[in-house]
Design a protein around this motif. Structure first.
Motif, mmCIF file in Angstrom:
data_model
loop_
_atom_site.group_PDB
_atom_site.id
_atom_site.type_symbol
_atom_site.label_atom_id
_atom_site.label_comp_id
_atom_site.label_asym_id
_atom_site.label_seq_id
_atom_site.Cartn_x
_atom_site.Cartn_y
_atom_site.Cartn_z
ATOM 1 N N UNK A 108 0.713 -1.211 0.052
ATOM 2 C CA UNK A 108 -0.045 0.137 -0.168
ATOM 3 C C UNK A 108 0.846 1.337 0.042
ATOM 4 N N UNK A 109 2.104 1.178 0.900
ATOM 5 C CA UNK A 109 2.958 2.491 1.041
ATOM 6 C C UNK A 109 3.549 2.573 -0.613
ATOM 7 N N UNK A 110 3.865 1.480 -1.239
ATOM 8 C CA UNK A 110 4.553 1.862 -2.698
ATOM 9 C C UNK A 110 3.365 2.077 -3.447
ATOM 10 N N UNK A 111 2.281 1.813 -3.520
ATOM 11 C CA UNK A 111 1.158 2.379 -4.198
ATOM 12 C C UNK A 111 0.769 3.903 -4.020
ATOM 13 N N UNK A 112 0.891 4.242 -2.800
ATOM 14 C CA UNK A 112 0.676 5.737 -2.565
ATOM 15 C C UNK A 112 1.815 6.315 -2.984
ATOM 16 N N UNK A 113 3.196 5.837 -3.068
ATOM 17 C CA UNK A 113 4.099 6.606 -3.625
ATOM 18 C C UNK A 113 4.117 6.530 -5.204
ATOM 19 N N UNK A 114 3.565 5.367 -5.736
ATOM 20 C CA UNK A 114 3.385 5.441 -7.250
ATOM 21 C C UNK A 114 2.358 6.292 -7.866
ATOM 22 N N UNK A 115 1.571 6.989 -6.916
ATOM 23 C CA UNK A 115 0.590 7.672 -7.423
ATOM 24 C C UNK A 115 1.201 8.919 -7.391
ATOM 25 N N UNK A 116 2.144 9.426 -6.585
ATOM 26 C CA UNK A 116 2.890 10.618 -6.643
ATOM 27 C C UNK A 116 4.069 10.545 -7.715
ATOM 28 N N UNK A 117 4.771 9.549 -7.746
ATOM 29 C CA UNK A 117 5.558 9.121 -8.868
ATOM 30 C C UNK A 117 5.144 9.413 -10.195
ATOM 31 N N UNK A 118 3.907 9.188 -10.549
ATOM 32 C CA UNK A 118 3.375 9.238 -11.761
ATOM 33 C C UNK A 118 3.198 10.597 -12.207
ATOM 34 N N UNK A 119 3.111 11.627 -11.196
ATOM 35 C CA UNK A 119 3.125 12.899 -11.717
ATOM 36 C C UNK A 119 4.203 13.688 -12.417
ATOM 37 N N UNK A 120 5.447 12.915 -12.441
ATOM 38 C CA UNK A 120 6.665 13.174 -13.106
ATOM 39 C C UNK A 120 6.510 13.606 -14.449
ATOM 40 N N UNK A 121 5.606 13.123 -14.841
ATOM 41 C CA UNK A 121 5.310 13.211 -16.524
ATOM 42 C C UNK A 121 4.804 14.637 -16.543
ATOM 43 N N UNK A 122 3.816 14.985 -15.922
ATOM 44 C CA UNK A 122 2.828 16.204 -16.019
ATOM 45 C C UNK A 122 3.916 17.529 -15.589
ATOM 46 N N UNK A 123 4.931 16.858 -14.670
ATOM 47 C CA UNK A 123 5.824 18.045 -14.308
ATOM 48 C C UNK A 123 6.729 18.306 -15.306
ATOM 49 N N UNK A 124 7.279 17.229 -15.850
ATOM 50 C CA UNK A 124 8.373 17.234 -17.209
ATOM 51 C C UNK A 124 7.618 18.301 -18.323
ATOM 52 N N UNK A 125 6.335 17.753 -18.539
ATOM 53 C CA UNK A 125 5.560 18.670 -19.618
ATOM 54 C C UNK A 125 5.367 20.157 -19.048
ATOM 55 N N UNK A 126 5.408 20.548 -17.851
ATOM 56 C CA UNK A 126 5.085 21.911 -17.360
ATOM 57 C C UNK A 126 6.355 22.678 -17.603
ATOM 58 N N UNK A 127 7.515 22.177 -18.001
ATOM 59 C CA UNK A 127 8.689 22.860 -18.335
ATOM 60 C C UNK A 127 8.550 23.364 -19.574
ATOM 61 N N UNK A 128 7.724 22.924 -20.418
ATOM 62 C CA UNK A 128 7.435 23.556 -21.715
ATOM 63 C C UNK A 128 8.988 23.452 -22.612
ATOM 64 N N UNK A 129 9.392 22.324 -22.886
ATOM 65 C CA UNK A 129 10.626 22.294 -23.710
ATOM 66 C C UNK A 129 10.538 21.989 -24.858
#
Length: 558
Positions: free
Chosen positions: A90-111
């Motif tokens: 369950x702890x790993x799954x909670x972390x996985x939900x945060x880790x999946x935001x990496x893509x949107x953060x990368x997109x946010x840099x507008x490269x």
């Protein structure tokens, strides 16, 4: 909004951009996974001693491989093998939900501008590098570049949506009734099976001015609900652990999404405040919302992990299999110096545990032969993976023991244990080989007739009996059982010859001459005979240990 008015959009660029974007995410995730290699499982096992550490591992692994589903699958396999508790998963799954935001953060840099150069560099590295690792780096860069190139193609075309008659009314309706946007987000995410991809699309729509922040956030909530379809599909026909972990994924995403939907306006104000404080552009604003959403959800659920695990076990009661209780080995390093005899007992107990799991690979492969049910094939794979993990730990412990100058009266037994351990691990390997033969047969569309299946079940029963007897000899040093095993081993050799003749007779009669099942029948018999040899080795090494004076004599296959 009239459908005819949509014809003004550049659908070729939208479709092409979406294809490039999705392919970029997939390529980058696969390349990152290949680059990290098998170490991922080691990281998960080593650094998840408690749920909080599990959260950080989930964030790291998912951020690395760009797939929360893949991280959850790794966690599920460890729970099934008894190496990890449901609470840690369950702890790993909670972390996985945060880790999946990496893509949107990368997109946010507008490269977008630099993406073309990044992709070109990646192609160059891939084409001109001989080393596999460097090729993976090239693929990572290509995928990263394609992600932004695809978004830029889509974004420019989606901007025209604002000018489509009636589109503003659709957006206004979603703004007034955000649940419509949630449903749309859930449906489209379930369709493409990637929340990261759909949130990337929502970022493009918001950045182009086609939708406002309220609608974008509601679409994001829908994406988090829609991504549950992946967990549901992954758990179909799976273990209880898979179903419990999948159920948690659903409960977390649905409950947190609904709560945030109720408080959408305050949440919108919070996102705008954070985005303004860090000077975020529109793309990054959605990334901020995505991260904040999952972070707050994690903070709320983290103190409730134990209660949540109890609830999941109550909703889905029962145990997966015999494997569930066998994963944890007690191998205390301190005993090697302080109490060598006790350390030796721990090794013996660990080898017995490993033997039980190895026997499970044989039993599960037999069930796969008879039922053609893929769940038994999965059981074989999980049991074999578990044996490999146990083998690594036992071998390391044995090596440590040997390097600490074991007492003379213990050294001979230690050497025998090392050789027994090797034979146990080989039994599991060969059990997996049997399951793979049956899987090839199943996928080829061929099968055995009743007589051939009966023959295979006959030799299976004797092989299983011999393994169980060998483990008993190792555990109890039962000489009577050992003498009986000698007879059974001879019987196994004779049975292999008899069944080969039976198979040849069937071939002469023209039965299934050209099928995959026919081709591998003798290979299966050979594998059975080799398993019997390893079982006999376990018993013989226990009763008649090989004595050496200069290092270890390692006995593997005959």
């Amino acid at each position: 909004m009239q459908l005819s008015s949509l014809s003004s959009l550049e659908w070729n660029l939208i479709a092409g951009g979406l294809a490039i974007f999705l392919f970029g995410i997939s390529l980058m995730g696969d390349a990152l996974t290949n680059f990290a290699g098998p170490k991922l499982r080691g990281y998960v096992e080593k650094y998840t001693s408690n749920p909080i550490k599990g959260v950080f591992v989930g964030i790291f692994i998912t951020g690395l491989i760009q797939s929360s589903s893949a991280t959850t699958v790794i966690a599920i396999s460890f729970v099934r093998a008894g190496i990890m508790s449901l609470e840690q998963a369950i702890g790993i799954t909670l972390g996985a939900n945060i880790g999946t935001t990496v893509t949107s953060i990368l997109i946010g840099f507008d490269l977008g501008y630099f993406a073309y150069f990044i992709a070109l560099i990646g192609v160059g590295i891939f084409m001109f590098s001989a080393r596999r690792k460097n090729k993976y780096i090239g693929e990572i860069l290509v995928g990263f570049g394609l992600l932004f190139i695809g978004l830029e193609m889509m974004g420019g075309s989606l901007t025209a949506l604002k000018d489509v008659p009636g589109f503003e009314d659709v957006v206004a309706n979603m703004a007034q009734n955000p649940i419509i946007a949630v449903i749309i987000g859930a449906a489209l995410t379930a369709l493409i099976q990637s929340s990261s991809a759909f949130i990337g699309i929502a970022q493009s729509l918001f950045a182009s001015g086609a939708i406002d922040l309220n609608v974008a956030l509601a679409l994001m909530f829908g994406a988090n609900i829609g991504t549950c379809i992946t967990a549901i599909l992954a758990s179909l026909g799976g273990s209880l652990s898979a179903k419990r972990t999948s159920l948690f994924h659903i409960l977390f995403n649905v409950s947190v999404s609904l709560i945030f939907l109720i408080f959408l306006n305050p949440y919108k104000i919070l996102v705008e405040h954070i985005a303004g404080a860090i000077g975020a552009n529109k793309l990054m604003t959605i990334a901020v919302g995505h991260f904040t959403f999952n972070f707050i959800g994690m903070v709320v659920f983290l103190p409730l992990i134990s209660q949540t695990a109890r609830l999941l076990r109550h909703i889905i009661p029962g145990k997966d299999s015999i494997l569930t209780d066998l994963g944890n080995l007690e191998l205390d390093e301190m005993l090697i110096e302080k109490f060598p005899a006790a350390a030796l007992d721990q090794i013996r107990t660990a080898i017995i545990q490993e033997s039980v799991v190895a026997l499970e690979t044989i039993k599960a492969s037999k069930e796969y032969l008879n039922t053609k049910d893929k769940k038994y094939y999965q059981t074989v794979k999980e049991a074999e993976s578990m044996v490999n993990d146990m083998d690594t730990k036992i071998q390391a412990y044995l090596l440590n023991f040997a390097q600490n100058q074991a007492p003379v009266d213990i050294e001979a037994e230690l050497q025998s244990y090392l050789q027994v351990q090797i034979n146990v691990e080989r039994i599991s390997d060969l059990g997996e080989n049997l399951a793979e033969y049956f899987n090839e047969i199943l996928e080829s569309g061929s099968s055995y007739n009743e007589e051939a299946v009966a023959d295979l079940n006959e030799i299976y029963d004797l092989v299983i009996n011999n393994i169980a007897s060998a483990v008993e000899v190792f555990e109890l040093k039962d000489l009577a059982k050992y003498n009986k095993l000698k007879e059974d081993e001879a019987a196994l050799d004779l049975m292999e010859v008899k069944l080969r003749k039976s198979h040849y007779k069937r071939l002469k009669q023209g039965l299934d001459i050209t099928t995959m099942a026919s081709y591998v029948f003798n290979d299966i018999l050979s594998t059975m005979e080799r398993i019997g040899d390893h079982a006999y080795n376990i018993a013989r090494l226990t009763v008649e240990p090989v004595k050496t004076h200069t290092g270890y004599h390692i006995e593997g296959e005959n």
